[in-house]
Design a protein around this motif. Structure first.
Motif, PDB file in Angstrom:
ATOM      1  N   TYR A 209      32.195  45.087  63.504  1.00 53.33           N
ATOM      2  CA  TYR A 209      32.806  44.837  62.203  1.00 53.33           C
ATOM      3  C   TYR A 209      31.811  45.186  61.109  1.00 53.33           C
ATOM      4  O   TYR A 209      30.643  44.815  61.180  1.00 53.33           O
ATOM      5  N   ALA A 210      32.306  45.892  60.113  1.00 48.83           N
ATOM      6  CA  ALA A 210      31.432  46.241  58.993  1.00 48.83           C
ATOM      7  C   ALA A 210      32.105  45.806  57.706  1.00 48.83           C
ATOM      8  O   ALA A 210      33.338  45.780  57.618  1.00 48.83           O
ATOM      9  N   LYS A 211      31.282  45.484  56.744  1.00 46.34           N
ATOM     10  CA  LYS A 211      31.849  45.026  55.479  1.00 46.34           C
ATOM     11  C   LYS A 211      32.485  46.198  54.772  1.00 46.34           C
ATOM     12  O   LYS A 211      31.868  47.248  54.598  1.00 46.34           O
ATOM     13  N   ALA A 212      33.743  46.016  54.371  1.00 45.71           N
ATOM     14  CA  ALA A 212      34.441  47.095  53.683  1.00 45.71           C
ATOM     15  C   ALA A 212      34.474  46.867  52.182  1.00 45.71           C
ATOM     16  O   ALA A 212      34.522  47.814  51.404  1.00 45.71           O
ATOM     17  N   GLU A 213      34.478  45.621  51.787  1.00 48.13           N
ATOM     18  CA  GLU A 213      34.671  45.346  50.375  1.00 48.13           C
ATOM     19  C   GLU A 213      34.172  43.959  50.032  1.00 48.13           C
ATOM     20  O   GLU A 213      34.255  43.054  50.850  1.00 48.13           O
ATOM     21  N   THR A 214      33.631  43.806  48.840  1.00 42.16           N
ATOM     22  CA  THR A 214      33.345  42.473  48.295  1.00 42.16           C
ATOM     23  C   THR A 214      34.115  42.381  46.995  1.00 42.16           C
ATOM     24  O   THR A 214      34.080  43.298  46.174  1.00 42.16           O
ATOM     25  N   LEU A 215      34.850  41.305  46.834  1.00 36.88           N
ATOM     26  CA  LEU A 215      35.600  41.146  45.581  1.00 36.88           C
ATOM     27  C   LEU A 215      34.643  40.561  44.549  1.00 36.88           C
ATOM     28  O   LEU A 215      34.426  39.348  44.479  1.00 36.88           O
ATOM     29  N   VAL A 216      34.044  41.441  43.783  1.00 34.61           N
ATOM     30  CA  VAL A 216      32.977  41.014  42.874  1.00 34.61           C
ATOM     31  C   VAL A 216      33.478  40.187  41.709  1.00 34.61           C
ATOM     32  O   VAL A 216      32.707  39.475  41.070  1.00 34.61           O
ATOM     33  N   THR A 217      34.771  40.287  41.421  1.00 35.42           N
ATOM     34  CA  THR A 217      35.270  39.520  40.286  1.00 35.42           C
ATOM     35  C   THR A 217      35.477  38.052  40.634  1.00 35.42           C
ATOM     36  O   THR A 217      35.724  37.229  39.763  1.00 35.42           O
ATOM     37  N   VAL A 218      35.393  37.742  41.912  1.00 36.26           N
ATOM     38  CA  VAL A 218      35.549  36.342  42.309  1.00 36.26           C
ATOM     39  C   VAL A 218      34.167  35.751  42.473  1.00 36.26           C
ATOM     40  O   VAL A 218      33.512  35.933  43.503  1.00 36.26           O
ATOM     41  N   THR A 219      33.688  35.061  41.439  1.00 39.89           N
ATOM     42  CA  THR A 219      32.308  34.577  41.456  1.00 39.89           C
ATOM     43  C   THR A 219      32.210  33.076  41.645  1.00 39.89           C
ATOM     44  O   THR A 219      31.139  32.559  41.940  1.00 39.89           O
ATOM     45  N   ASP A 220      33.338  32.395  41.490  1.00 37.52           N
ATOM     46  CA  ASP A 220      33.295  30.947  41.698  1.00 37.52           C
ATOM     47  C   ASP A 220      33.555  30.631  43.166  1.00 37.52           C
ATOM     48  O   ASP A 220      34.053  31.469  43.912  1.00 37.52           O
ATOM     49  N   ALA A 221      33.245  29.414  43.525  1.00 40.68           N
ATOM     50  CA  ALA A 221      33.438  28.992  44.915  1.00 40.68           C
ATOM     51  C   ALA A 221      34.881  29.229  45.349  1.00 40.68           C
ATOM     52  O   ALA A 221      35.816  28.947  44.605  1.00 40.68           O
ATOM     53  N   VAL A 222      35.012  29.755  46.537  1.00 44.07           N
ATOM     54  CA  VAL A 222      36.337  30.015  47.118  1.00 44.07           C
ATOM     55  C   VAL A 222      36.593  28.985  48.208  1.00 44.07           C
ATOM     56  O   VAL A 222      35.750  28.766  49.070  1.00 44.07           O
ATOM     57  N   HIS A 223      37.745  28.361  48.145  1.00 46.99           N
ATOM     58  CA  HIS A 223      38.044  27.296  49.107  1.00 46.99           C
ATOM     59  C   HIS A 223      39.032  27.712  50.182  1.00 46.99           C
ATOM     60  O   HIS A 223      39.057  27.127  51.269  1.00 46.99           O
ATOM     61  N   ASP A 224      39.860  28.701  49.848  1.00 44.99           N
ATOM     62  CA  ASP A 224      40.829  29.135  50.854  1.00 44.99           C
ATOM     63  C   ASP A 224      41.247  30.566  50.547  1.00 44.99           C
ATOM     64  O   ASP A 224      41.102  31.049  49.412  1.00 44.99           O
ATOM     65  N   ILE A 225      41.746  31.211  51.568  1.00 45.42           N
ATOM     66  CA  ILE A 225      42.053  32.637  51.431  1.00 45.42           C
ATOM     67  C   ILE A 225      43.192  32.947  52.408  1.00 45.42           C
ATOM     68  O   ILE A 225      43.265  32.338  53.475  1.00 45.42           O
ATOM     69  N   ALA A 226      44.102  33.818  52.009  1.00 47.24           N
ATOM     70  CA  ALA A 226      45.218  34.104  52.923  1.00 47.24           C
ATOM     71  C   ALA A 226      45.784  35.493  52.683  1.00 47.24           C
ATOM     72  O   ALA A 226      46.245  35.807  51.582  1.00 47.24           O
TER      73      ALA A 226
END
Lengths: 415, 576
Positions: A209-226
């Motif tokens: 697995y390789a990193k494809a993308e980082t969502l740079v605009t999301v800078t605050d703590a993330v609690h859940d993702i779907a």
């Protein structure tokens, strides 16, 4: 909307996760009381607890079902730094009569050195694969090569995300158009550490697995993702619970034939809602990805929907009314209470409720022997609450159909 | 453009509101909500651990609305199959007829449901108007007659009132007595009189003779006079039609909206605000179909109405297609929404299949996704789901459902069922696994279970080597039982030489071979032929089984040796 039933879950402490199985006939709950309970839904719609057992030596954060192709299998993860896999054993006939079943532990995954914050099975077309993420910033992917022997799991991938991880989500799409992909969210609070959502993609050549993308605009703590279920779209949709609800569109860009790296994506924000006015803790899609639900610090669950132009709107709010049900001692473990209308309307926490607009005309209170005696009247529909952006809210049709006679005919008039 | 999405609903949950969070989990037709706290570890909460199942309002009524859904499904499917090559005149009459069918279904439901009559009345009112204006597209002249019928039909509450009055103990004292046309006359009489009057007006209009008719003012359609009778004209659209009748009986469709707007304004006094129904009707009078659909989507919190009406309007080619970025359109969007809602119902999901079938862009992928979630409560239900998938060549779904059933059977030790599901799933690996279990069972108990199944495998036997072996091995037993020893021996030999016998099974095979080797009664024809005996022995002799019983090994060696001796003797005898 209405509360159809309330189930006394009977956990001794906070419930942290509730998970339906694939067919919606079974449910698993987990709690800080370190146990997991499994519930079965009867034909009449009532829930019965068929198993309850201690699973960890710390709070259990998440519980999740494997696809039924693999049998009746659960995974749980905990503050105790472990994740575990459980399988239901078909019991003796007298157990079945009493409506009980047994779950046994097939394996404990002890690789994490910190609390394991999420556990998810990969999409079934990848085989029986389990993914965990931990506060130590590591995502681990395990595989059970022999689905008939669930005690054998091998750690296939260990991915260091550098930041403490709080959540993972696999892209459920089994399309051959794109390789397996998952997203990881980090609840690290330091905004200078960059984007808190990372997307990883499997590379057939390197088998990693390789990193494809980082969502740079999301800078605050993330609690859940779907990830949303993919229904014939060429792009991916990802919902994020952070200081607000965000929905991203990831459009795969066409790869050159010589390119061996991960897919490049064009990242667009589809919607952003700060109606919770606070931290958002969970996001989840319904089965058809037509509705997104989110839960926030404001103690509400909100439902979001897009119209056919892909404009998103809040279509529902569930809110604690300040009058929790309490279970008295001595109750059977599986009690299905029908919540009476008095509970709902008596504590109308939303003040200033002006003209309640009824979707259907108000029902008479259920009379004994009527067909709807066991059903609740629909809740009153209230206008938008304060936190909503000021928009004239469309109104429901009123039940007014005042009966008036036809035009009085000249002849009929006092002849 | 925030339309086509239902309006905001609020729902209270009996849960603590201060400082607690609400957790949730999506279910097939509901959402589960529970009290929780999403903070870091170490939190202890009090255990008000209730889980609340929240459903949409329509679910209360789903037993009732089931009739509506069932009947309209039938109409929907019929509509989709109208031939494109019919002349438009014929098509139009078919569309009108279909529209009337939908409406009659609505009316049929209304009769059953006292409590939801209001909403259904509204729906029917709107649908009827849409039929008149859009589908039937009545031109000037007949337009007014249609509108008269429309208003008259929806004064069904007059019937209601009349019935109420007439049924009460003393009709004359009923407060509404005066309002009912005719008082003592029945509605039939009233209807007849009304028609006569209508014809008279018509005649008067035609000959332009207005002489000495004491209702001149009314007939002239003077607005103020009409408005004086406002309490008898219950609605502004009733007022509109009445006014048109008296002033502009030959009103053209394109002129309608001028009168509609002004009538509504005149009729509603300054205090009343137009209600959603009013706006919908006004949009219809303005021939703004999209606005009608949009307003209906928002005001009516159910997809049934907008989905079916939009579909019909689309067939009439009345909707311009909007190009959406993912290529769908409004009709399909609404149908997908409606059908997805149906899918969560334990029996109505089957109706949804047809709707998905007629959504060319996304219907298939929606169906593929949702059909997998249908609970496979019984084998019968599973077969039903499978048939639907097989008819549509949804091979992955077929495989998955069969695999789920196979797994379930295996867990419950129903090997025969598990095997037949595996075969249907074309799952070679699983078939192998189950065949192994059958063979293990045989080793343990000495008999086979599910003989019927294994005997009738047919070509399915070829799915996996192990399965083939199982089938053939059983065949060997059958042959032996029928005393067809020579064929049995040949089969056994071929099983071993073809190497499809699993290693673990070789001992069992040889043990089975023992009695064959000992057959003294075997006639010359049934005996191993000269060529096969040595090769049989060649196969067996090098065989070593570590964890085998010693006695068995010895017996086998003895039997083999004797057979070899016998063969040598026979050979010698025969050659001489």
């Amino acid at each position: 909307m209405f509360v159809a039933r309330s189930i006394a879950a009977d956990h001794k402490d906070l419930i942290h996760d509730v998970s339906y199985d694939f067919h919606g006939r079974r449910m698993a709950t987990c709690s800080s009381d370190q146990s997991v309970k499994v519930w079965d839904k009867s034909e009449s719609g009532e829930w019965h607890c068929t198993a309850s057992w201690k699973t960890h030596s710390g709070s259990v954060w998440r519980v999740t079902w494997a696809h039924p192709e693999f049998g009746q299998v659960l995974a749980s993860c905990s503050f105790d730094r472990t994740a575990a896999v459980w399988e239901e054993i078909v019991g003796e006939s007298n157990d079945k009569q009493r409506g009980l079943s047994h779950w046994i532990k097939r394996t404990t995954l002890v690789d994490s050195r910190t609390s394991v914050t999420d556990v998810k099975f990969a999409p079934k077309h990848m085989g029986l694969m389990l993914t965990t993420c931990s506060a130590d910033g590591v995502v681990r992917i395990y595989e059970a090569p022999d689905v008939m022997n669930l005690s054998q799991w091998s750690l296939q991938h260990e991915i260091s995300c550098k930041l403490s991880c709080s959540c993972i989500s696999w892209n459920p799409s089994s399309s051959r158009a794109h390789p397996p992909m998952f997203a990881v969210g980090s609840d690290d609070n330091n905004v200078t550490y960059g984007g808190k959502v990372q997307i990883y993609e499997y590379n057939e050549n390197t088998r990693k697995y390789a990193k494809a993308e980082t969502l740079v605009t999301v800078t605050d703590a993330v609690h859940d993702i779907a990830f949303a279920p993919n229904l014939g779209r060429s792009f991916h949709i990802l919902a994020i619970a952070t200081k607000d609800v965000r929905i991203f569109k990831l459009v795969p860009m066409r790869k050159e034939s010589t390119s061996t790296g991960p897919t490049k994506f064009e990242v667009q924000i589809m919607a952003q809602f700060d109606n919770h006015n606070s931290q958002v803790w969970r996001v989840s899609w319904n089965i058809t990805s037509t509705l997104l639900a989110s839960s926030g610090d404001d103690g509400c669950v909100r439902l979001w929907k897009a119209n056919y132009m892909d404009n998103w709107k809040c279509t529902g709010i569930l809110k604690g009314d300040g009058s929790p049900l309490t279970s008295s001692s001595g109750q059977p473990t599986a009690m299905n209470t029908m919540v009476g209308s008095s509970v709902q309307t008596s504590q109308n926490a939303l003040n200033g409720m002006s003209a309640g607009r009824y979707f259907f005309p108000p029902l008479d209170p259920p009379r004994a022997g009527t067909r709807y005696g066991h059903l609740l009247p629909p809740s009153s529909l209230i206008e938008h609450c304060d936190a909503e952006p000021i928009q004239p809210q469309p109104q429901a049709l009123p039940p007014r159909f005042s009966s008036r006679s036809l035009l009085l005919l000249p002849e009929a008039d006092g002849q | 453009d925030d339309d086509h999405v239902s309006f905001l609903q609020m729902q209270n949950i009996p849960a603590a509101s201060g400082g607690k969070h609400l957790g949730f989990a999506w279910g097939p037709g509901d959402i589960l909500v529970y009290e929780t706290l999403y903070k870091a570890s170490g939190v202890k909460g009090s255990g008000s651990s209730f889980i609340h199942e929240v459903r949409k309002d329509e679910d209360i009524y789903s037993p009732i609305l089931r009739k509506l859904f069932n009947e309209s499904h039938h109409i929907f499917v019929g509509l989709q199959t109208i031939r494109e090559d019919l002349p438009s005149k014929n098509k139009k009459s078919q569309f009108v007829s279909i529209s009337k069918n939908y409406r009659s279904v609505i009316r049929a439901c209304m009769e059953e449901l006292q409590q939801v009559v209001s909403i259904l009345l509204a729906i029917e009112l709107i649908w009827n108007l849409c039929e008149v204006l859009f589908i039937d597209a009545a031109p000037a002249g007949s337009l007014l007659l249609h509108l008269l019928d429309w208003v008259r039909l929806h004064k069904a509450d007059v019937d209601e009132k009349a019935r109420e009055v007439l049924q009460s103990e003393s009709p004359a004292e009923h407060p509404d007595y005066c309002d009912v046309p005719g008082g003592t006359q029945t509605l039939t009489d009233f209807d007849v009189k009304w028609r006569l009057w209508h014809e008279e007006v018509d005649r008067c209009l035609q000959d332009n003779s207005f002489a000495s008719n004491r209702h001149l003012e009314l007939i002239l359609g003077d607005e103020d006079t009409l408005l004086e009778h406002k309490e008898l004209l219950s609605t502004w659209y009733h007022f509109l039609v009445t006014r048109l009748l008296f002033c502009h009986p030959t009103v053209k469709p394109t002129e309608l909206h001028y009168y509609a707007q002004s009538c509504m304004t005149m009729f509603l006094d300054s205090r009343s605000v137009p209600e959603p129904l009013d706006n919908i009707l006004l949009a219809a009078f303005e021939f703004d179909i999209h606005q009608v659909i949009k307003d209906c989507s928002i005001a009516l919190n159910n997809w049934w109405f907008v989905a079916h009406l939009t579909d019909l309007l689309d067939h009439c080619k009345l909707l311009q297609s909007h190009n959406l970025h993912f290529g769908s359109n409004l009709r399909e969007f609404l149908l997908l929404e409606y059908a997805s809602g149906l899918f969560t119902h334990h029996s109505l999901w089957q109706l949804a299949v047809d709707y998905f079938d007629h959504c060319p862009e996304f219907g298939r992928v929606y169906l593929e996704l949702q059909i997998e979630h249908v609970p496979l409560d019984t084998e019968r239900k599973a077969l039903k789901v499978l048939r639907i998938c097989e008819q549509r060549q949804m091979s992955e779904q077929v495989r998955s459902i069969c695999k789920i059933m196979a797994m379930r059977a295996l867990r419950n030790n129903r090997l025969g069922s598990a095997l037949s599901w595996s075969i249907r799933a074309k799952d070679a690996a699983f078939a192998t696994l189950i065949s192994e279990r059958f063979l293990q069972d045989y080793c343990a108990r000495g008999t086979f279970s599910d003989l019927d199944l294994i005997d009738n495998l047919g070509p399915a036997m070829l799915l996996s080597d192990r399965l083939t072996f199982l089938g053939k091995y059983r065949e060997f037993h059958k042959l032996y039982g029928e005393k067809r020893f020579r064929e049995a021996a040949k089969l056994l030999l071929s099983l071993m030489t073809a190497k499809i016998a699993p290693r673990s099974f070789w001992m069992t095979l040889l043990t089975d071979a023992l009695p064959l080797l000992e057959q003294k009664e075997v006639s010359p024809h049934q005996r191993f032929n000269l060529h096969s005996a040595p090769s049989f022995i060649q196969v067996c002799l090098p065989f070593q089984e570590e964890d085998m019983e010693q006695t068995k090994v010895e017996l086998l060696r003895l039997a083999l040796a004797r057979n070899l001796a016998m063969a040598i003797v026979k050979e010698g005898t025969m050659e001489t």
